[in-house]
Design a protein around this motif. Sequence first.
Motif, PDB file in Angstrom:
ATOM      1  N   PRO A 258       0.841  -1.191   0.000  1.00  0.00           N
ATOM      2  CA  PRO A 258       0.000   0.000   0.000  1.00  0.00           C
ATOM      3  C   PRO A 258       0.883   1.250   0.000  1.00  0.00           C
ATOM      4  N   MET A 259       0.667   2.102  -0.991  1.00  0.00           N
ATOM      5  CA  MET A 259       1.488   3.319  -1.083  1.00  0.00           C
ATOM      6  C   MET A 259       0.835   4.414  -0.235  1.00  0.00           C
ATOM      7  N   ALA A 260       0.723   4.110   1.023  1.00  0.00           N
ATOM      8  CA  ALA A 260       0.076   5.022   1.954  1.00  0.00           C
ATOM      9  C   ALA A 260       0.847   4.943   3.243  1.00  0.00           C
ATOM     10  N   GLY A 261       0.997   6.051   3.903  1.00  0.00           N
ATOM     11  CA  GLY A 261       1.707   5.987   5.178  1.00  0.00           C
ATOM     12  C   GLY A 261       1.833   7.359   5.784  1.00  0.00           C
ATOM     13  N   THR A 262       2.386   7.384   6.960  1.00  0.00           N
ATOM     14  CA  THR A 262       2.707   8.646   7.629  1.00  0.00           C
ATOM     15  C   THR A 262       4.067   8.421   8.272  1.00  0.00           C
ATOM     16  N   GLU A 263       4.588   9.442   8.933  1.00  0.00           N
ATOM     17  CA  GLU A 263       5.884   9.278   9.601  1.00  0.00           C
ATOM     18  C   GLU A 263       5.710   8.643  10.984  1.00  0.00           C
ATOM     19  N   PHE A 264       4.467   8.294  11.344  1.00  0.00           N
ATOM     20  CA  PHE A 264       4.227   7.733  12.676  1.00  0.00           C
ATOM     21  C   PHE A 264       4.223   6.214  12.652  1.00  0.00           C
TER      22      PHE A 264
ATOM     23  N   ALA B 146      -8.469   3.989  10.149  1.00  0.00           N
ATOM     24  CA  ALA B 146      -9.209   3.172   9.177  1.00  0.00           C
ATOM     25  C   ALA B 146      -9.194   3.727   7.756  1.00  0.00           C
ATOM     26  N   THR B 147      -9.020   5.046   7.613  1.00  0.00           N
ATOM     27  CA  THR B 147      -9.118   5.646   6.273  1.00  0.00           C
ATOM     28  C   THR B 147      -7.754   5.815   5.595  1.00  0.00           C
ATOM     29  N   LEU B 148      -6.704   5.276   6.200  1.00  0.00           N
ATOM     30  CA  LEU B 148      -5.343   5.498   5.681  1.00  0.00           C
ATOM     31  C   LEU B 148      -5.203   5.154   4.193  1.00  0.00           C
ATOM     32  N   PHE B 149      -5.904   4.107   3.750  1.00  0.00           N
ATOM     33  CA  PHE B 149      -5.670   3.610   2.384  1.00  0.00           C
ATOM     34  C   PHE B 149      -6.606   4.206   1.338  1.00  0.00           C
ATOM     35  N   GLU B 150      -7.527   5.072   1.778  1.00  0.00           N
ATOM     36  CA  GLU B 150      -8.506   5.621   0.836  1.00  0.00           C
ATOM     37  C   GLU B 150      -7.828   6.501  -0.202  1.00  0.00           C
ATOM     38  N   ASN B 151      -8.174   6.247  -1.474  1.00  0.00           N
ATOM     39  CA  ASN B 151      -7.624   7.003  -2.609  1.00  0.00           C
ATOM     40  C   ASN B 151      -6.114   6.885  -2.741  1.00  0.00           C
ATOM     41  N   ARG B 152      -5.552   5.835  -2.209  1.00  0.00           N
ATOM     42  CA  ARG B 152      -4.108   5.570  -2.340  1.00  0.00           C
ATOM     43  C   ARG B 152      -3.924   4.345  -3.222  1.00  0.00           C
ATOM     44  N   TYR B 153      -2.795   4.292  -3.897  1.00  0.00           N
ATOM     45  CA  TYR B 153      -2.516   3.121  -4.718  1.00  0.00           C
ATOM     46  C   TYR B 153      -2.003   1.961  -3.862  1.00  0.00           C
ATOM     47  N   VAL B 154      -2.376   0.756  -4.270  1.00  0.00           N
ATOM     48  CA  VAL B 154      -1.773  -0.449  -3.704  1.00  0.00           C
ATOM     49  C   VAL B 154      -1.194  -1.229  -4.876  1.00  0.00           C
ATOM     50  N   ILE B 155       0.076  -1.566  -4.804  1.00  0.00           N
ATOM     51  CA  ILE B 155       0.708  -2.319  -5.889  1.00  0.00           C
ATOM     52  C   ILE B 155       0.783  -3.789  -5.489  1.00  0.00           C
TER      53      ILE B 155
ATOM     54  N   CYS C 136     -10.931  -1.259   1.012  1.00  0.00           N
ATOM     55  CA  CYS C 136     -10.265  -0.250   1.868  1.00  0.00           C
ATOM     56  C   CYS C 136     -10.238   1.117   1.182  1.00  0.00           C
ATOM     57  N   GLY C 137     -10.764   1.180  -0.056  1.00  0.00           N
ATOM     58  CA  GLY C 137     -10.834   2.454  -0.770  1.00  0.00           C
ATOM     59  C   GLY C 137      -9.625   2.731  -1.654  1.00  0.00           C
ATOM     60  N   SER C 138      -8.802   1.705  -1.902  1.00  0.00           N
ATOM     61  CA  SER C 138      -7.556   1.920  -2.662  1.00  0.00           C
ATOM     62  C   SER C 138      -7.748   1.671  -4.159  1.00  0.00           C
TER      63      SER C 138
END
Length: 295
Positions: A126-132, A140-149, A171-173
Motif C-alpha cells: 500500500p502506497m500510503a503511510g505517515t511518519e508515525f 481506518a481511512t489510511l488507504f482511501e484514494n491511495r494506490y496499492v501495488i 479499503c478504498g484503494s
Amino acid sequence: MAEPLFDRLCLIGAGLIGGSIARRAKERGDLAREVVISARTGKTLDRVRELGFADRVEESAAKAVEGADCVILCVPVGAYAAVMAEIAPHLKPGAILSDVGSTKGSVIRDLEPLLPAGVHLVPAHPMAGTEFSGPDSGFATLFENRYVILTPAPGTDAEATAKVREMWARCGSMIECMDATTHDKVVAIVSHLPHLIAFTICGTADDLSEETRESVLKFAASGFRDFTRIAGSDVAMWRDVFLNNRAAVLEMLARFTEDAQAFGRAIRWGEEDFIVDRIQRGRKIRKELIEHKQA
Ligand code: NAP
C-alpha cells in the motif's frame, strides 16, 4: 453490507499499517468475520487489546496464523525471513499469504522458498503511510484514494490475487499489478530516494556548527521543515528498506547525484536557462500530482 471476504484474517504486526487494516476491518465488518493479531512485544499486544481493534490477540505468530484464510505480514521487511520460518508450518492449506512491505524483490526472496504447497503468495504494497509508527498511529481511512501495488508471480492462483485486490478495493484503494523488479525501481525513486535525501539533509544540518544549527532550527519553515517530517520516520522500517532495495536505491542515487552535480555546475557558471528549466519541471510535476489527487 457485502459478505465478509475472509472468515479469519490474521495480521502479523500491529503498527501503522497492520493497525490501520485492523481498524478498517473492524469498522465495517466486510473484510473478515474475525481479525487475529500478533506482534513482537507484550507492550504492543497489551495496547492492541486496550484499543480493541482485534477480535483475538496472540503472543505467538505461529498460533495466530492457524486456521486463517488470509495472513498479512505487517512487520519491517528485514524480519520476514524469521517470521516466515516461524509461521510456514502452521499456514492453512489454501490460505492466502500477503504482506504490506515497502520492497518486493526481497519479500519474494524471503517468503517463496518456505511457502508450503497450496498456500498462495500475493505480495502487496500500500502506497500510503505517515511518519508515525506503533499501534496508536493507525487509522481506518489510511488507504482511501491511495494506490496499492500487487506483485504476484506469474502463475499465481487468480482467485487468490482477486481476493487480495478486492480487500484493498474495499479499503478504498486503487490497485495496480506489476512485477517485483519494476515495483522496486518505482518506489526507489518516489519514496526511498526522497527519504535518503531527507535523512541526509537533516544529518548535514546537524553537523553544522552550534550557532548555525540553532538558526537552522529557528528558521526551518522554508523547506527544511518538510524534510524533517519525512526524516521523522521509523528507524527499523527504513533501515530494512535501504538494505533490502539496495540495487534500485543505488541506481537512483547515482542518477540523482549526476543531476544534482549538473544543477550545481549550472549555478556555478550562471546558466540561467538550465536553472529555470529545472524549477519549471519541478512545478509541472507538482501540478500533475495535484491533478491526480495524490498531493
Ligand atoms: P510499525 O508501525 O513500526 O509496526 C511494525 C510492527 O512490526 C509492530 O507491530 C512490531 O511489533 C512488529 N515488528 C517489528 N520488528 C519486528 C521483528 N523483528 N519481528 C517481528 N515483528 C516485528 O511499522 P509500519 O509502518 O506499520 O510498517 C510495517 C510494514 O509496512 C513495513 O514492512 C513497511 O515497509 C511497510 N509500509 C510502511 C509504510 C509507512 O509509511 N510506514 C507504508 C507502506 C508500507 P512491536 O510493536 O511489538 O515491536
